[in-house]
Write a protein that holds these residues in place. Structure first.
Motif: not given
Length: 232
Positions: A95, A111-112, A115, A118
């Motif tokens: 980030h 950026r995508r 999201e 994990r």
């Protein structure tokens, strides 16, 4: 990394400030604006840190491959069996790279990807399967989940779990073809069934035949049997 990247044998050499990018045979030259925290050393050679390397990959990888790379970098596992797996960098560090470099090449893809990544995916096939499940609009699965027996003991560590529906998903790679591992996998699935869980096993052969999206439908079928209601 996808094969097209693995098969590129050029060395990526970056100039940190001023001048022109390096040009020589067998080298892919770059000019980068790097912070001191973006550089580490490997055997005395200055190299970009894992988080910065991931950001630079955003300029050459597609979205799914970049998510796979992010999952690899941030994966951390501590189980009662096997070696502990330490993350190469943290999700927070990824980030930070995106926030600190708004004009970097591939920043929109980065950026995508943030999201979608994990902590807890052990391998590229697991990440690709998880992304395929997301494309079906299924509930968010749990990674690093431990199924317990009635006494509270550890029973199984599924790769992907849906605890609300008691569905466990495991990706079994090539080493699962070994006789000892296969016996262990059978015991795992039988133990899960004994405590009311549905076990879905995905193999490399399944992926070759149906693709990750086709395998995701096997998981969907199991979730529907377990009570998931599909709207529409």
């Amino acid at each position: 990394m996808p094969l097209v990247v693995q098969n590129d044998l050029r060395i990526h050499l970056a100039k940190m400030a001023g001048g022109t990018r390096p040009v020589r045979k067998g080298v892919a030259g770059h000019k980068l604006m790097l912070r001191p925290t973006d550089v580490g050393k490997l055997d005395g050679v200055p190299v970009t840190t894992p988080s910065r390397t991931w950001l630079d990959l955003a300029s050459v990888l597609g979205l799914e491959d970049l998510v796979v790379a992010a999952d690899h970098f941030i994966c951390s596992q501590s189980r009662s069996f096997g070696p502990r797996k330490e993350a190469l960098c943290s999700l927070a560090e990824l980030h930070d790279q995106v926030l600190a470099n708004p004009g970097a090449r591939g920043i929109r893809t980065a950026r995508r990807a943030l999201e979608l990544c994990r902590v807890g995916s052990d391998s590229a096939p697991e990440t690709r399967l998880r992304l395929a499940l997301g494309r079906l609009g299924l509930p968010e699965p749990v990674l690093c989940y431990v199924v317990l027996d009635p006494t509270g003991g550890e029973l199984a560590w599924p790769d992907i779990a849906f605890p609300d529906f008691r569905v466990a998903v495991n990706y079994d790679g090539r080493h699962h073809l070994q006789e000892r591992q296969r016996e262990s996998d059978i015991r795992r699935d039988e133990s899960l069934a004994a405590v009311g869980w549905i076990s879905v096993t995905i193999t490399a052969g399944h992926v070759r035949t149906w693709g990750h999206d086709g395998c995701a439908h096997r998981v969907l079928d199991a979730l529907v049997r377990a009570g998931l209601r599909i709207e529409g």
